[in-house]
Motif scaffolding. Structure first.
Motif, PDB file in Angstrom:
ATOM      1  N   ILE A  63      -5.001   9.532   9.682  1.00 55.04           N
ATOM      2  CA  ILE A  63      -4.565  10.551  10.636  1.00 55.04           C
ATOM      3  C   ILE A  63      -5.623  11.621  10.909  1.00 55.04           C
ATOM      4  N   ALA A  64      -6.485  11.923   9.928  1.00 56.58           N
ATOM      5  CA  ALA A  64      -7.492  12.971  10.130  1.00 56.58           C
ATOM      6  C   ALA A  64      -8.641  12.500  11.014  1.00 56.58           C
ATOM      7  N   GLU A  82      -4.942  -2.485  17.036  1.00 57.71           N
ATOM      8  CA  GLU A  82      -3.679  -1.756  17.161  1.00 57.71           C
ATOM      9  C   GLU A  82      -3.945  -0.277  16.975  1.00 57.71           C
ATOM     10  N   GLY A  83      -3.247   0.549  17.736  1.00 56.34           N
ATOM     11  CA  GLY A  83      -3.366   1.988  17.561  1.00 56.34           C
ATOM     12  C   GLY A  83      -3.889   2.686  18.806  1.00 56.34           C
ATOM     13  N   ARG A  84      -4.023   4.015  18.694  1.00 61.78           N
ATOM     14  CA  ARG A  84      -4.480   4.863  19.790  1.00 61.78           C
ATOM     15  C   ARG A  84      -5.489   5.864  19.240  1.00 61.78           C
ATOM     16  N   MET A  85      -6.688   5.871  19.817  1.00 63.36           N
ATOM     17  CA  MET A  85      -7.750   6.763  19.357  1.00 63.36           C
ATOM     18  C   MET A  85      -8.354   7.488  20.550  1.00 63.36           C
ATOM     19  N   ARG A  86      -8.403   8.813  20.468  1.00 64.90           N
ATOM     20  CA  ARG A  86      -8.949   9.643  21.544  1.00 64.90           C
ATOM     21  C   ARG A  86     -10.418   9.963  21.270  1.00 64.90           C
ATOM     22  N   HIS A  87     -11.258   9.678  22.268  1.00 61.51           N
ATOM     23  CA  HIS A  87     -12.693   9.962  22.171  1.00 61.51           C
ATOM     24  C   HIS A  87     -13.030  11.171  23.035  1.00 61.51           C
ATOM     25  N   SER A 114     -16.179  12.968  18.819  1.00 60.67           N
ATOM     26  CA  SER A 114     -15.068  12.882  17.866  1.00 60.67           C
ATOM     27  C   SER A 114     -14.195  11.704  18.256  1.00 60.67           C
ATOM     28  N   GLU A 115     -13.556  11.105  17.233  1.00 61.35           N
ATOM     29  CA  GLU A 115     -12.618  10.003  17.429  1.00 61.35           C
ATOM     30  C   GLU A 115     -11.380  10.331  16.605  1.00 61.35           C
ATOM     31  N   LEU A 116     -10.306  10.714  17.298  1.00 63.20           N
ATOM     32  CA  LEU A 116      -9.126  11.211  16.602  1.00 63.20           C
ATOM     33  C   LEU A 116      -7.889  10.397  16.994  1.00 63.20           C
ATOM     34  N   PRO A 117      -7.095   9.955  16.013  1.00 66.25           N
ATOM     35  CA  PRO A 117      -5.889   9.181  16.307  1.00 66.25           C
ATOM     36  C   PRO A 117      -4.904   9.971  17.163  1.00 66.25           C
ATOM     37  N   GLU A 118      -4.240   9.267  18.077  1.00 69.02           N
ATOM     38  CA  GLU A 118      -3.163   9.867  18.869  1.00 69.02           C
ATOM     39  C   GLU A 118      -1.860   9.176  18.510  1.00 69.02           C
TER      40      GLU A 118
END
Length: 292
Positions: A63-64, A82-87, A114-118
């Motif tokens: 999550i971080a 699988e999943g969602r990552m915001r760049h 930065s690459e952060l999970p959404e």
């Protein structure tokens, strides 16, 4: 889905040179992952520098994400199963990487991103591959492109093998990306039990596979789950044949070696220590993303 294919004709298949077990580690702000391709293999698998596999149902392990961090001198290819990552990056670019999508980023002379999970729950799974740049290209401007899942060309062979062609080509199908210098091949292959799959690979390319579901067989060598198989280079071998006794999924990666000196310090990959020192100084002085 492309079914009008040019079959890959292989005269002699490569064999497995070595099986590699990845190293469990963490990166970013504590994201749990497996480092499959590590620094000791960089020259053997030139032009590829690193492969990370990540996959967890536990949000505490991802999550971080990866807060702001710099890169210089290579490309990153992030493939989200699988999943969602915001760049977000220092050039003002922003994109959302979702199931089946790919982000291809050229760090070039410098980028901070930065690459952060959404997502706050569910599975986050995928791969990040580092692809080196030739010395002449390391200080080019940064660039990136997001590919949605629907943008990745797919094919199905006569034996029911499904292939997503991220880069290069397979069975006459061109991938989403092409690179002139390193000419990477990047395939995500899904094999039903009992099927075989052939892929042509130029004899001078370095190549490997990583199995992330089931297991496969190359010649007489079983390649178990979560193993990287480095494929042996033979002058007369023109590709690889792979068989699956059980349902299996793997990524196949190959590329043309650069044959250059590799100097790495964390997120900077150059050709000399002097260039590394300059990258560190540029970053500390705020010049990384504006370097001439």
């Amino acid at each position: 889905m492309n079914t009008n294919l040019t079959p890959e004709t292989i005269t002699l298949s490569r064999a497995v040179e070595q099986l590699v077990v990845g190293q469990a580690t963490s990166d970013g702000a504590g994201v749990k992952l497996t480092r499959v391709l590590t620094q000791p293999y960089q020259y053997r698998l030139d032009p590829f520098l690193m492969l990370d596999a990540f996959g967890s149902d536990n949000p505490d392990e991802y999550i971080a994400g990866f807060p702001d961090h710099p890169h210089r001198g290579f490309e990153t290819i992030t493939y989200m199963l699988e999943g969602r990552m915001r760049h977000r990056d220092s050039a003002g670019n922003e994109g959302l990487l979702e199931n089946g999508g790919v982000q291809w980023m050229t760090a070039g002379r410098g980028v901070i991103h930065s690459e952060l999970p959404e997502q706050e729950n569910g599975r986050m799974e995928g791969f990040q591959l580092w692809l080196n740049l030739a010395g002449k290209d390391k200080m080019n401007p940064a660039w990136y492109r997001d590919f949605k899942s629907a943008d990745i060309p797919e094919l199905t062979t006569a034996e029911g093998v499904g292939v997503r062609v991220i880069a290069g080509q397979s069975h006459g199908v061109q991938g989403a990306m092409q690179r002139a210098t390193t000419e990477p091949i990047y395939l995500d292959v899904q094999m039903p039990a009992g099927a075989s799959f052939s892929q042509s690979i130029p004899a001078d390319f370095n190549a490997f596979i990583y199995v992330y579901r089931g297991e496969v067989k190359i010649g007489e060598q079983q390649v178990p789950l979560q193993r990287m198989a480095i494929l042996k280079k033979w002058p007369s071998a023109d590709g690889v044949r792979i068989h699956a006794n059980v349902d299996a999924k793997f990524i196949l990666i190959a590329g043309k070696p650069l044959g250059e000196t590799i100097a790495q310090y964390g997120p900077f990959v150059m050709n000399s220590q002097e260039e590394i020192f300059k990258a560190i100084d540029d970053f500390r002085q705020g010049r990384l993303i504006a370097a001439e």
